[in-house]
Design a protein around this motif. Structure first.
Motif, PDB file in Angstrom:
ATOM      1  N   ASP A 191       0.693  -1.357   0.181  1.00 44.89           N
ATOM      2  CA  ASP A 191      -0.036  -0.123  -0.031  1.00 44.89           C
ATOM      3  C   ASP A 191       0.672   1.576   0.336  1.00 44.89           C
ATOM      4  O   ASP A 191       1.117   1.968   1.053  1.00 44.89           O
ATOM      5  N   VAL A 192       1.657   1.582  -1.103  1.00 43.65           N
ATOM      6  CA  VAL A 192       2.737   2.723  -1.569  1.00 43.65           C
ATOM      7  C   VAL A 192       1.555   3.623  -1.922  1.00 43.65           C
ATOM      8  O   VAL A 192       1.679   2.645  -3.034  1.00 43.65           O
ATOM      9  N   ASP A 193       1.817   4.577  -2.426  1.00 46.04           N
ATOM     10  CA  ASP A 193       1.489   5.375  -3.602  1.00 46.04           C
ATOM     11  C   ASP A 193       2.021   6.119  -4.553  1.00 46.04           C
ATOM     12  O   ASP A 193       1.888   5.942  -5.578  1.00 46.04           O
ATOM     13  N   SER A 194       3.638   5.126  -4.437  1.00 45.06           N
ATOM     14  CA  SER A 194       5.170   6.110  -5.078  1.00 45.06           C
ATOM     15  C   SER A 194       5.065   4.858  -5.600  1.00 45.06           C
ATOM     16  O   SER A 194       5.564   3.947  -5.975  1.00 45.06           O
ATOM     17  N   GLY A 195       4.784   4.980  -7.428  1.00 44.45           N
ATOM     18  CA  GLY A 195       5.751   3.740  -8.487  1.00 44.45           C
ATOM     19  C   GLY A 195       7.407   4.013  -8.298  1.00 44.45           C
ATOM     20  O   GLY A 195       7.713   3.341  -9.067  1.00 44.45           O
ATOM     21  N   GLU A 196       7.790   4.352  -7.578  1.00 45.04           N
ATOM     22  CA  GLU A 196       9.364   4.934  -7.678  1.00 45.04           C
ATOM     23  C   GLU A 196      10.195   4.046  -6.714  1.00 45.04           C
ATOM     24  O   GLU A 196       9.940   3.524  -5.321  1.00 45.04           O
ATOM     25  N   CYS A 197      10.429   2.594  -6.989  1.00 45.24           N
ATOM     26  CA  CYS A 197      10.530   2.078  -6.303  1.00 45.24           C
ATOM     27  C   CYS A 197      11.771   0.941  -7.406  1.00 45.24           C
ATOM     28  O   CYS A 197      12.062   0.914  -8.569  1.00 45.24           O
ATOM     29  N   SER A 198      12.751   0.048  -6.188  1.00 49.51           N
ATOM     30  CA  SER A 198      13.961  -0.598  -6.736  1.00 49.51           C
ATOM     31  C   SER A 198      13.905  -2.175  -6.414  1.00 49.51           C
ATOM     32  O   SER A 198      13.338  -2.558  -5.411  1.00 49.51           O
ATOM     33  N   ALA A 199      14.681  -2.716  -6.689  1.00 49.30           N
ATOM     34  CA  ALA A 199      14.835  -4.281  -6.410  1.00 49.30           C
ATOM     35  C   ALA A 199      16.194  -4.559  -6.578  1.00 49.30           C
ATOM     36  O   ALA A 199      16.963  -5.133  -7.846  1.00 49.30           O
TER      37      ALA A 199
END
Length: 449
Positions: free
Chosen positions: A421-429
């Protein structure tokens, strides 16, 4: 389902008498086979591990990309003309390991107040911070600066060796940018424009732990330098008249091949795609392929002449405009298979990722030799950045947040990891962790499939 458990039992069995064990054997085998099939089908769900590790409150500057390296998270903020870098451990409970300031110098733009592109890589106990054109090596345990390079440093495998390239120009050739004079420009390793090509290029192998120069090669004129990965990392140098393969650790020449002139001119471009080195000529428009290890000439082909955008093919040898895009067989140069529509191509997880040009959304992962579907990715919004041979992590927006999935290298199977449940689409993996910006902090999850 009806299963006869005792097909061979006597019809008139005496009450209270237990059948001998041998009579259970056929039924046991059948039941075991049935359970094996059932559990194998459920394995993608039962074996997926997904855990919320919590939130890192201080997330650094919002414009700085999220950095995962060596099982850690690195955040960066600005402090005047310095970068303030913080390392965070992902072991539970997550904690700050150290924070340090790194002077950026020439990479800082005093007009805009912005730094250059920012990346962090880890090599053993050394953390390499690249900002713009400069590279700074930090001690991974303390954050202290070990050494600095005014030019970019490229890691060569896992052997603790990097390569730096510096072009040496004749004095008095720096371009006056205020003049606006036309003509070709040649750029130094620090981005400074010159009106003449370099008189020589110095290629240096560096010990990542100390910054010490281990070996140097100084071919004349302008050259391209490409890392060669795999067993025995190496460096391929392409000059105007030859290809030279150097061992990463010692600089020893492993192979060499002369490059002919075509119509009186030498090559103008060079790149490496997998196990093939591609050398391009402007007149005539032709590309010649060489084996990247032996430097044996493989094939040549005439570059297609078309108008419009050039397809973006990274680590993939391709031909044609985007609306008629073909992948070439790296061994022969012949057309192997046609791409699926208007897409860009790149290698991910040992397969070829097709991304729709208009939407930027992933379409599929294809077999690199045949083009057959390996994993269908329609319905997902994004493929997170990653290494060509690393795990592919995908993301899509849902009513309840964002859902993530993963594809392991070489596995034609997409596993759903979970929904957050996070709004930002800025992700890394990376191969074990997923991190997303959430307000002023970073949310972190661990996964295993």
């Amino acid at each position: 389902m009806l299963i006869e458990l005792d097909r061979d039992a006597p019809l008139d069995q005496a009450p209270g008498r237990r059948p001998p064990p041998r009579l259970y054997r056929p039924a046991g085998l059948l039941l075991a086979a049935t359970l094996l099939v059932t559990l194998a089908g459920a394995a993608p769900f039962a074996s997926t591990f997904w855990r919320d590790l919590g939130t890192i409150a201080a997330a650094g500057d919002a414009e700085t990309p999220i950095q995962l390296a060596g099982g850690r998270i690195y955040t960066a903020g600005t402090a005047g003309r310095d970068r303030e870098v913080t390392a965070w451990s992902l072991d539970r409970p997550m904690r700050r390991l150290w924070a340090t300031r790194v002077p950026i110098g020439m990479s800082y733009n005093p007009v805009s107040g912005l730094f250059g592109s920012f990346t962090i890589r880890q090599a053993g106990d050394v953390v390499l911070l690249s900002e713009g054109f400069a590279t700074t090596a930090l001690d991974g345990r303390t954050g202290q600066v070990r050494w600095r390079s005014p030019v970019a440093v490229t890691l060569l495998g896992t052997g603790g060796i990097g390569v730096a390239v510096e072009r040496v120009f004749r004095p008095g050739t720096v371009y006056d940018q205020a003049s606006g004079d036309p003509g070709p420009l040649y750029f130094s390793a620090s981005g400074e424009p010159h009106t003449e090509p370099p008189v020589r290029t110095e290629v240096r192998g560096l010990d990542i732990a100390t910054g010490r120069v281990v070996w140097t090669s100084a071919p004349g004129g302008s050259v391209t330098v490409d890392p060669v990965h795999g067993d025995g990392p190496a460096v391929l140098i392409t000059s105007s008249d030859r290809l030279t393969l150097h061992a990463a650790g010692t600089g020893e020449v492993l192979a060499e091949a002369a490059l002919p002139k075509l119509n009186g001119s030498g090559p103008v471009t060079a790149t490496v795609a997998g196990d093939v080195a591609l050398v391009g000529y402007r007149a005539p428009g032709q590309e010649v392929a060489y084996d990247v290890r032996t430097l044996r000439r493989l094939w040549a082909w005439k570059l297609p002449d078309f108008e419009g955008d050039t397809p973006d093919c990274r680590d993939v040898i391709c031909s044609g405009p985007r609306d008629d895009l073909w992948v070439l067989d790296p061994a022969t140069g012949r057309r192997a298979w046609q791409a699926n529509g208007d897409v860009d191509l790149t290698v991910r997880a040992g397969m070829v990722l097709e991304t729709k040009v208009r939407t930027g959304r992933p379409d599929r992962l294809a077999d690199p030799l045949t083009g057959r579907n390996r994993v269908i990715l329609t319905g997902w919004d994004e493929v997170l950045p990653g290494e060509p041979n690393g795990t592919v992590v995908v993301r899509r927006d849902t009513d309840s947040g964002q859902t993530f999935g993963a594809v392991l290298p070489g596995r034609a199977e997409l596993r759903v990891l979970g929904t957050v449940d996070v709004d930002s689409g800025e992700c890394s993996a990376d191969e074990h962790h997923l991190v997303c910006r959430d307000g002023t902090g970073l949310r972190v999850w661990a996964y295993r499939i």
